[in-house]
Design an enzyme around this catalytic site. Structure first.
Site, mmCIF file in Angstrom:
data_model
loop_
_atom_site.group_PDB
_atom_site.id
_atom_site.type_symbol
_atom_site.label_atom_id
_atom_site.label_comp_id
_atom_site.label_asym_id
_atom_site.label_seq_id
_atom_site.Cartn_x
_atom_site.Cartn_y
_atom_site.Cartn_z
ATOM 1 N N GLN A 72 38.874 50.752 -31.034
ATOM 2 C CA GLN A 72 38.867 51.205 -32.419
ATOM 3 C C GLN A 72 39.856 52.351 -32.595
ATOM 4 O O GLN A 72 40.257 53.005 -31.624
ATOM 5 C CB GLN A 72 37.468 51.677 -32.826
ATOM 6 C CG GLN A 72 36.408 50.588 -32.746
ATOM 7 C CD GLN A 72 35.054 51.080 -33.210
ATOM 8 O OE1 GLN A 72 34.868 51.432 -34.368
ATOM 9 N NE2 GLN A 72 34.088 51.095 -32.293
ATOM 10 N N HIS B 252 37.879 44.765 -27.302
ATOM 11 C CA HIS B 252 38.430 45.444 -28.473
ATOM 12 C C HIS B 252 38.216 46.941 -28.363
ATOM 13 O O HIS B 252 37.389 47.421 -27.596
ATOM 14 C CB HIS B 252 37.781 44.928 -29.759
ATOM 15 C CG HIS B 252 36.364 45.392 -29.949
ATOM 16 N ND1 HIS B 252 35.304 44.904 -29.223
ATOM 17 C CD2 HIS B 252 35.826 46.330 -30.788
ATOM 18 C CE1 HIS B 252 34.183 45.498 -29.600
ATOM 19 N NE2 HIS B 252 34.475 46.362 -30.556
#
Length: 369
Positions: free
Chosen positions: A191, A189
């Site tokens: 951000q 992931h």
């Protein structure tokens, strides 16, 4: 708002009101029908921005982030939801998912609370989490080129959407990988930060670009890329749309800048062809980084984008990839000189770093045009 072209976006809402977006390669996946049935506490109040008058910079004080999940917690909040195990993503599968961070550094409108030398404001803005894949044990380097394009579409779309918010002055898309960098969740992931101010690094770069234009004409970023291409010694990989090189003045043992061959301010304005071909250069560079010492390298990968409302003509979209590892069992720590004074000393020459990365590339990857 940017066009999504071949990707398809659907929207959901999490139990506490946060937005969730799915990005898919095919339409009508029906992911929005999955409901977040968790009982969540109300969202925390906006963090506080405090002004550092000595540096002319803002610092966010976000105490709610102390409660965010860590590696030691049971279960992964970024995996798809399953029966009896609800996560931040209600759907039982997904390709790329983006949602508002539950523990944001910036959130909501910007309100002035106090002015003067010790000024403070509500730390408005927006923070989002980008999940690159539903597979927990994957890494960005494991994605195929079509998934990289989907990620690029999502980042471009989020950049465009956040840039329209009054409280967002700059959008930063980034990924941290590895516990040595400080990662608290292993799921692949990144951000997105929608800052309520233009960041110090961007401010300094744009000031330099403005002085360069006034003195020499032209764009500083574009001229630096041209010089790197002429020198060739620090080029790592390239195709007709992208060039990756170790900067002449790199601060980190392994640091790569990746520029598109067109001058655009941000991902939202990046041509579709460049989104399609980005993986051709980026994936081999990531894999080479891991091959240098035959270990999974910790890294930070971040997109430098123009502010949303000022100096967009000066800026030049580019990606900065850096690793703190300088040897198989050694890290470079930003200690006294770097942390206290901002004066960097690099233990490895940029030319050697570039050569090591080139040697670790797959044979089919081009290092010249």
């Amino acid at each position: 708002m940017t066009k999504l072209h071949c990707s398809h976006r659907s929207r959901g809402v999490l139990a506490d009101g946060r937005e969730l977006f799915y990005y898919d390669s095919k339409p009508d996946r029906g992911r929005e029908r999955y409901i977040d049935a968790r009982e969540l506490e109300a969202r925390p109040a906006a963090p506080e921005l405090r002004y550092d008058a000595l540096r002319d910079e803002w610092v966010s004080v976000a105490s709610a982030r102390m409660s965010r999940p860590t590696l030691a917690d049971s279960g992964c909040p970024l995996c798809p939801s399953a029966s009896g195990a609800m996560t931040e993503i209600p759907s039982p599968d997904y390709e790329v998912a983006v949602f508002e961070n539950r523990f944001p550094s910036f959130h909501g409108p910007v309100n002035v609370l106090e002015d003067g030398a010790m000024a403070k404001r509500a730390a408005g803005g927006r923070c989002e989490v980008v999940c690159f894949a539903s597979e927990h044990d994957a890494s960005f380097r494991d994605l195929d080129e079509s998934r990289v394009t989907l990620v690029m579409d999502a980042l471009a779309d989020r950049t465009a959407q956040l840039s329209h918010l009054d409280e967002v002055a700059q959008v930063f898309c980034f990924e941290n990988r590895g516990e040595d960098i400080g990662v608290t969740l292993h799921h692949p992931h990144g951000q997105i930060y929608g800052y309520p101010y233009v960041t110090p690094t961007s401010t300094r770069m744009l000031d330099s670009a403005r002085k360069y234009r006034d003195r020499h004409g032209g764009n500083l970023f574009a001229d630096l890329v041209a010089r790197e291409c002429e020198a060739e010694a620090r080029i790592v990989a390239q195709n007709s749309d992208w060039v990756a090189f170790v900067p002449y003045s790199a601060r980190w043992p392994f640091e790569v800048s990746i520029y598109p061959t067109v001058h655009v301010p941000d991902l939202a304005e990046l041509p579709r062809q460049h989104r399609l071909s980005f993986g051709e250069v980026y994936l081999p560079v990531l894999r080479a980084l891991d091959s240098v010492f035959d270990v999974s390298m910790p890294y930070i990968s971040g997109w430098h984008q123009a502010p949303t409302r000022v100096d967009r003509d000066l800026a030049h979209l580019h990606l900065q990839l850096l690793s703190t590892r300088r040897a198989a069992t050694k890290l470079k720590y930003p200690a006294g000189s770097e942390s206290a004074m901002g004066a960097f000393v690099n233990d490895m020459s940029p030319e050697e770093s570039a050569a090591r990365l080139r040697d670790a590339l797959p044979p089919a990857v081009s290092t010249s045009r």
